[in-house]
Design an enzyme around this catalytic site. Structure first.
Site, PDB file in Angstrom:
ATOM      1  N   ARG A 101     -75.719 -48.043  77.579  1.00 27.43           N
ATOM      2  CA  ARG A 101     -74.807 -49.173  77.807  1.00 27.43           C
ATOM      3  C   ARG A 101     -74.604 -49.451  79.299  1.00 27.43           C
ATOM      4  O   ARG A 101     -74.387 -50.592  79.692  1.00 27.43           O
ATOM      5  CB  ARG A 101     -73.468 -48.900  77.112  1.00 27.43           C
ATOM      6  CG  ARG A 101     -73.596 -48.942  75.576  1.00 27.43           C
ATOM      7  CD  ARG A 101     -72.406 -48.310  74.858  1.00 27.43           C
ATOM      8  NE  ARG A 101     -71.162 -48.944  75.213  1.00 27.43           N
ATOM      9  CZ  ARG A 101     -69.967 -48.511  74.796  1.00 27.43           C
ATOM     10  NH1 ARG A 101     -69.885 -47.435  74.008  1.00 27.43           N
ATOM     11  NH2 ARG A 101     -68.876 -49.141  75.153  1.00 27.43           N
TER      12      ARG A 101
ATOM     13  N   TYR B 197     -83.237 -45.997  71.641  1.00 28.23           N
ATOM     14  CA  TYR B 197     -82.086 -46.876  71.450  1.00 28.23           C
ATOM     15  C   TYR B 197     -82.468 -48.300  71.859  1.00 28.23           C
ATOM     16  O   TYR B 197     -83.296 -48.481  72.754  1.00 28.23           O
ATOM     17  CB  TYR B 197     -80.913 -46.452  72.347  1.00 28.23           C
ATOM     18  CG  TYR B 197     -80.060 -45.325  71.817  1.00 28.23           C
ATOM     19  CD1 TYR B 197     -78.981 -45.602  70.977  1.00 28.23           C
ATOM     20  CD2 TYR B 197     -80.312 -44.005  72.163  1.00 28.23           C
ATOM     21  CE1 TYR B 197     -78.172 -44.564  70.497  1.00 28.23           C
ATOM     22  CE2 TYR B 197     -79.505 -42.968  71.683  1.00 28.23           C
ATOM     23  CZ  TYR B 197     -78.439 -43.264  70.856  1.00 28.23           C
ATOM     24  OH  TYR B 197     -77.637 -42.253  70.384  1.00 28.23           O
TER      25      TYR B 197
ATOM     26  N   ARG C 131     -74.858 -38.545  68.458  1.00 31.33           N
ATOM     27  CA  ARG C 131     -73.437 -38.715  68.149  1.00 31.33           C
ATOM     28  C   ARG C 131     -73.007 -40.101  68.597  1.00 31.33           C
ATOM     29  O   ARG C 131     -72.360 -40.269  69.625  1.00 31.33           O
ATOM     30  CB  ARG C 131     -72.626 -37.596  68.814  1.00 31.33           C
ATOM     31  CG  ARG C 131     -72.790 -36.270  68.063  1.00 31.33           C
ATOM     32  CD  ARG C 131     -72.328 -35.102  68.876  1.00 31.33           C
ATOM     33  NE  ARG C 131     -73.137 -34.945  70.085  1.00 31.33           N
ATOM     34  CZ  ARG C 131     -72.981 -33.981  70.976  1.00 31.33           C
ATOM     35  NH1 ARG C 131     -72.036 -33.084  70.798  1.00 31.33           N
ATOM     36  NH2 ARG C 131     -73.753 -33.911  72.038  1.00 31.33           N
TER      37      ARG C 131
ATOM     38  N   ASP D 232     -71.298 -43.575  69.270  1.00 27.23           N
ATOM     39  CA  ASP D 232     -69.902 -43.927  69.552  1.00 27.23           C
ATOM     40  C   ASP D 232     -69.332 -44.924  68.548  1.00 27.23           C
ATOM     41  O   ASP D 232     -70.078 -45.523  67.783  1.00 27.23           O
ATOM     42  CB  ASP D 232     -69.858 -44.613  70.923  1.00 27.23           C
ATOM     43  CG  ASP D 232     -69.349 -43.658  71.987  1.00 27.23           C
ATOM     44  OD1 ASP D 232     -68.664 -42.692  71.621  1.00 27.23           O
ATOM     45  OD2 ASP D 232     -69.652 -43.891  73.161  1.00 27.23           O
TER      46      ASP D 232
END
Lengths: 243, 243
Positions: A196, A109, A49, A51
């Protein structure tokens, strides 16, 4: 038929993956494309999901359909109804119990940092610009400390609500190619903002503000305040989902 | 003071380098930034007059100024007045007779082709999407035939008006990295649309529509009709200007 699709998207103009009121999302645009194509109101499940502002080169999703369009033609058919910042790159029929999120074994990622004295107009949408010199070797050493099974509570947004914050990071590479530094993380799952915050912590190691040796104790603290800043969304990209 | 500046820009939103009525250009935006900064109405000379939609990672320009801003601060000062799709990456004082265009000895352009079954949202602004398989080896062989001093009249837009169409191509590399094929051309000068027509011709070699051995006779013909199509502007990037 349960269909698994492979997706690439430029997240710049979307408020993330998940449908919400009053904001355009990738899920909504895809569900609308399916509706225009087949007349079916489907619910599309995404593996990650992502962002607002986050990109994907290898998002995976699934949905149920009774369409007569052959599955191998679905990417072409869907792309003809999609804007140019979302592309379906593959589709195949999968067993009924396949669930893009729950069936995923791991995800990859990347977080991209453009490290040069001046910002890059050509890379500005897909990387975070940071002008001070970074010690990539120190970032690499610090990166290794994240690997393995840990409670990553220190590396999740405080508003995160999932129960367990234990995850297994199976790979964390810090690559440098020209002025672009890419942090690549593979794990069995990710907490909210985890990549992040890891990237922000590694950035602070790169500037010398933090020591690579600090990482284990930051992880152990389970304290969000001890970890680094959350870097902006546009440097993040969901590269791959592994089943 | 005669100032030489190094520039990067995303050409997507500009009608090319050169100032014109009723259309936004890179030159105009830069001249306006200098005006806002210094109050001077300068004329900025660009090394390459890039077309609408063409990008630059290494454009060079020069202009005369009496500003008291130290030249090494000029990039920061100008960038504060520029939109994020144009960046000044360097500035230095140069002799009075330096002319960004006439003093240039050579330029390097790249043309990028995204060669995959489905388009890439993340690369769509900076590469030309072509879905059919391409024989990169054949493109490489054909590329070699362009090297050296030739009359490239067959590879310029018919509305071009320069007198001599003789140019010296000192390098032409066809590189493949994942799904991205990059044609890199270095020459002492380029005719109007020359790289885009060379790229279009090499693309037709890649599909098998043309034989690599045809290139010398196409060059010799000096006939625009014999060469390939002009590929779109957004795959083209001015990489470097050599003095």
């Amino acid at each position: 038929m349960n269909v698994k699709i492979l997706l690439e998207y430029d997240g710049t103009n979307y408020h993330g993956w998940q449908k919400q009121n009053n904001a355009l999302t990738v899920q909504e645009v895809l569900e609308k494309a399916v509706y225009v194509l087949t007349g079916e109101r489907v619910s599309i499940i995404g593996a990650g999901r992502t962002d607002a502002g986050v990109h994907a080169r290898g998002q995976v999703a699934n949905f149920r359909t009774n369409t007569r369009i052959p599955v191998e033609r679905l990417p072409y058919a869907l792309n003809s109804k999609l804007p140019e910042d979302i592309t379906v790159k593959g589709a195949k029929a999968v067993p009924d119990d396949f669930h893009a999120r729950y069936s995923a074994r791991a995800k990859v990622y990347t977080y991209s940092i453009y490290n040069a004295p001046f910002p890059s107009p050509l890379l500005r949408r897909y990387s975070y610009f940071f002008p001070l010199p970074l010690d990539v070797e120190a970032m690499r050493r610090a990166g290794k400390a994240f690997m393995g099974v840990h409670d990553f509570a220190a590396f999740r947004a405080s508003r995160s609500t999932v129960k367990s914050s234990v995850r297994n990071i199976t790979r964390l590479d810090v690559k440098k190619c020209g002025d672009l530094i890419t942090i690549e993380v593979e794990a069995d799952g990710f907490l909210y903002n985890m990549v992040r915050i890891i990237a922000g912590t590694l950035l602070e190691v790169g500037t010398g503000k933090r020591d690579p040796e600090e990482i284990p104790s930051i992880i152990e603290s389970r304290d969000r305040e001890r970890a680094g800043v959350t870097l902006p969304a546009h440097g993040l990209c969901l590269e791959k989902v592994i089943y």
